[in-house]
Design a protein around this motif. Structure first.
Motif, PDB file in Angstrom:
ATOM      1  N   ASP A 180       1.666  -0.494   1.583  1.00  0.00           N
ATOM      2  CA  ASP A 180       1.029   0.249   0.500  1.00  0.00           C
ATOM      3  C   ASP A 180      -0.469   0.444   0.737  1.00  0.00           C
ATOM      4  O   ASP A 180      -1.197   0.828  -0.191  1.00  0.00           O
ATOM      5  CB  ASP A 180       1.258  -0.444  -0.841  1.00  0.00           C
ATOM      6  CG  ASP A 180       0.705  -1.872  -0.868  1.00  0.00           C
ATOM      7  OD1 ASP A 180       0.271  -2.368   0.188  1.00  0.00           O
ATOM      8  OD2 ASP A 180       0.717  -2.488  -1.962  1.00  0.00           O
ATOM      9  N   ASP A 181      -0.912   0.184   1.960  1.00  0.00           N
ATOM     10  CA  ASP A 181      -2.316   0.394   2.307  1.00  0.00           C
ATOM     11  C   ASP A 181      -2.638   1.884   2.152  1.00  0.00           C
ATOM     12  O   ASP A 181      -1.949   2.729   2.723  1.00  0.00           O
ATOM     13  CB  ASP A 181      -2.558  -0.057   3.749  1.00  0.00           C
ATOM     14  CG  ASP A 181      -4.019   0.032   4.161  1.00  0.00           C
ATOM     15  OD1 ASP A 181      -4.585   1.140   4.105  1.00  0.00           O
ATOM     16  OD2 ASP A 181      -4.588  -0.996   4.557  1.00  0.00           O
ATOM     17  N   PRO A 182      -3.654   2.240   1.368  1.00  0.00           N
ATOM     18  CA  PRO A 182      -3.958   3.658   1.153  1.00  0.00           C
ATOM     19  C   PRO A 182      -4.155   4.438   2.453  1.00  0.00           C
ATOM     20  O   PRO A 182      -3.750   5.607   2.539  1.00  0.00           O
ATOM     21  CB  PRO A 182      -5.248   3.619   0.318  1.00  0.00           C
ATOM     22  CG  PRO A 182      -5.193   2.314  -0.398  1.00  0.00           C
ATOM     23  CD  PRO A 182      -4.538   1.361   0.571  1.00  0.00           C
ATOM     24  N   LYS A 183      -4.756   3.807   3.456  1.00  0.00           N
ATOM     25  CA  LYS A 183      -4.974   4.492   4.733  1.00  0.00           C
ATOM     26  C   LYS A 183      -3.641   4.758   5.429  1.00  0.00           C
ATOM     27  O   LYS A 183      -3.432   5.834   6.007  1.00  0.00           O
ATOM     28  CB  LYS A 183      -5.878   3.645   5.630  1.00  0.00           C
ATOM     29  CG  LYS A 183      -6.250   4.316   6.945  1.00  0.00           C
ATOM     30  CD  LYS A 183      -7.170   5.497   6.732  1.00  0.00           C
ATOM     31  CE  LYS A 183      -7.682   6.053   8.054  1.00  0.00           C
ATOM     32  NZ  LYS A 183      -8.523   7.266   7.862  1.00  0.00           N
ATOM     33  N   TYR A 184      -2.723   3.799   5.377  1.00  0.00           N
ATOM     34  CA  TYR A 184      -1.399   3.992   5.970  1.00  0.00           C
ATOM     35  C   TYR A 184      -0.627   5.079   5.231  1.00  0.00           C
ATOM     36  O   TYR A 184      -0.018   5.959   5.849  1.00  0.00           O
ATOM     37  CB  TYR A 184      -0.620   2.676   5.947  1.00  0.00           C
ATOM     38  CG  TYR A 184       0.850   2.826   6.268  1.00  0.00           C
ATOM     39  CD1 TYR A 184       1.268   3.196   7.543  1.00  0.00           C
ATOM     40  CD2 TYR A 184       1.823   2.597   5.299  1.00  0.00           C
ATOM     41  CE1 TYR A 184       2.620   3.342   7.836  1.00  0.00           C
ATOM     42  CE2 TYR A 184       3.168   2.734   5.586  1.00  0.00           C
ATOM     43  CZ  TYR A 184       3.560   3.110   6.854  1.00  0.00           C
ATOM     44  OH  TYR A 184       4.897   3.257   7.133  1.00  0.00           O
ATOM     45  N   VAL A 185      -0.642   5.020   3.900  1.00  0.00           N
ATOM     46  CA  VAL A 185       0.074   6.016   3.096  1.00  0.00           C
ATOM     47  C   VAL A 185      -0.460   7.418   3.390  1.00  0.00           C
ATOM     48  O   VAL A 185       0.314   8.362   3.596  1.00  0.00           O
ATOM     49  CB  VAL A 185      -0.053   5.691   1.595  1.00  0.00           C
ATOM     50  CG1 VAL A 185       0.506   6.833   0.746  1.00  0.00           C
ATOM     51  CG2 VAL A 185       0.665   4.384   1.268  1.00  0.00           C
ATOM     52  N   GLU A 186      -1.769   7.552   3.448  1.00  0.00           N
ATOM     53  CA  GLU A 186      -2.377   8.850   3.732  1.00  0.00           C
ATOM     54  C   GLU A 186      -1.997   9.341   5.125  1.00  0.00           C
ATOM     55  O   GLU A 186      -1.650  10.522   5.307  1.00  0.00           O
ATOM     56  CB  GLU A 186      -3.900   8.746   3.620  1.00  0.00           C
ATOM     57  CG  GLU A 186      -4.631  10.040   3.956  1.00  0.00           C
ATOM     58  CD  GLU A 186      -6.143   9.871   4.014  1.00  0.00           C
ATOM     59  OE1 GLU A 186      -6.852  10.892   4.110  1.00  0.00           O
ATOM     60  OE2 GLU A 186      -6.621   8.715   3.978  1.00  0.00           O
TER      61      GLU A 186
END
Length: 341
Positions: A180-186
């Motif tokens: 759920d890391d924002p950088k991973y999701v993006e």
């Protein structure tokens, strides 16, 4: 430091920080014995197969290891990197390691390497090499976005086993799952958007196919299932897509027990009958393309879907060592190295 050492004292390397990218593993070749060695190590892991040893040992050694290495070896041969004579997983993980090393090159005291939980280079050999090079602090980075005892935990276990045998242990950190890391999701959302935009057709459905596990592992408390669904939900929200546009399935089931559903292969076979004739599929549980993505999904899955009446099928690659994928890994590593760099 060497100026203050007594005469005849052995050389003392300058203190360094190690970063180890940990991945699942691969056989060294596609022949029967190479694949058998790999499968034996993999399927003997009690984190992967929780069946009691007294029951599992004869099944594994007398049945599975008699026939499965040939079948798996043939599958590996379909996707083997013949130029480097290595599996894609090892080639890509090395590429990721070299790219990360370049990105951290401004820190002279940082050493970046990779290790495999099963097969080579072994986790033990890499940690011993780092310790000998002067790494007094080591960050372990399991390249599994979603946590599972069968992946993240066993990769760390293997590292801890090696550390347990060291007289002078380095300080160690383990990077957490980044589902759920924002950088991973993006980054994952961008890869889907770009992958779909590059297709010559508009998919009716995009499938996120995750590696499966027995349902009983979920019932015993493994959070993997929930983290897979959360990854897909966050990506769908980032893309602004409708719920019906992006779905979750689970692949690679093994043995007679019930695994997480819906199954990827069964879904691909059923979709054309439901009027879904054009699909794109990706495998967000994998940080690098491997036999489960290149052979099982892009070859077997494609065949299943098209034979069932599908018209268009596309596989969207893993993040691999792409610029976006490496931005994400670098961001995670720098965050976890806070206070050390």
């Amino acid at each position: 430091m060497s100026d203050h050492l007594p005469p005849a004292h052995p050389p003392v390397p300058s203190p360094k920080i190690g970063v180890v990218l940990l991945n699942l593993g691969t056989p060294d070749a596609t022949d029967y014995w190479s694949v058998r060695r790999y499968l034996k190590e993999f399927l003997s892991d009690p984190r992967v197969i929780e069946t009691p040893k007294w029951l599992w040992w004869p099944i594994l050694n007398l049945v599975i290891l008699s026939f499965r290495p040939r079948r798996s070896g043939h599958a590996y041969s379909q996707i083997w990197d013949k130029e480097r004579n290595e599996s894609p997983l090892r080639v890509i993980t090395r590429d990721q390691t070299e790219a990360l090393a370049q990105r951290l090159a401004g820190h002279d005291n940082v050493v970046v390497d990779y290790a495999m939980r099963y097969g080579n280079p072994s986790t033990k050999s890499v940690l011993e090499k780092m310790q000998a090079a002067g790494c007094q602090k080591i960050l372990l980075v399991p390249l599994y976005p979603q946590y599972s005892a069968t992946t993240t935990a066993t990769a760390n276990d293997k590292a801890f086993d090696a550390l347990r045998q060291m007289r002078w242990q380095p300080a160690v950190r383990t990077a957490p799952a980044y589902f759920d890391d924002p950088k991973y999701v993006e980054t994952l959302a961008n890869s889907i958007r770009d992958g779909v935009a590059a297709l010559p057709f508009e998919p009716d459905l995009v499938i996120t196919s995750y590696h499966g596990m027995p349902v009983e592992y979920l019932e015993r408390g493994d959070p993997y299932h929930c983290q897979c669904y959360k990854t897909t939900r966050l990506v769908r929200e980032h893309l602004g897509w409708d719920n019906s546009k992006l779905m979750v399935t689970f692949q690679s089931r093994f043995g007679p027990t019930k695994w997480l559903e819906p199954y990827t292969d069964v879904t691909l076979e059923a979709l054309p009958k439901q009027g879904v004739k054009k699909v794109a599929i990706l495998a967000p549980a994998f940080s690098a393309d491997c036999i489960e993505t290149l052979e099982e999904i892009n070859m077997q899955g494609r065949e299943t879907f098209m034979e069932a009446g599908g018209e268009q099928f596309a596989y969207i690659p893993c993040l691999n060592a792409s610029p976006g994928g490496m931005d994400m890994i670098e961001s995670m590593v720098r965050r976890e190295l806070a206070g050390w760099l």
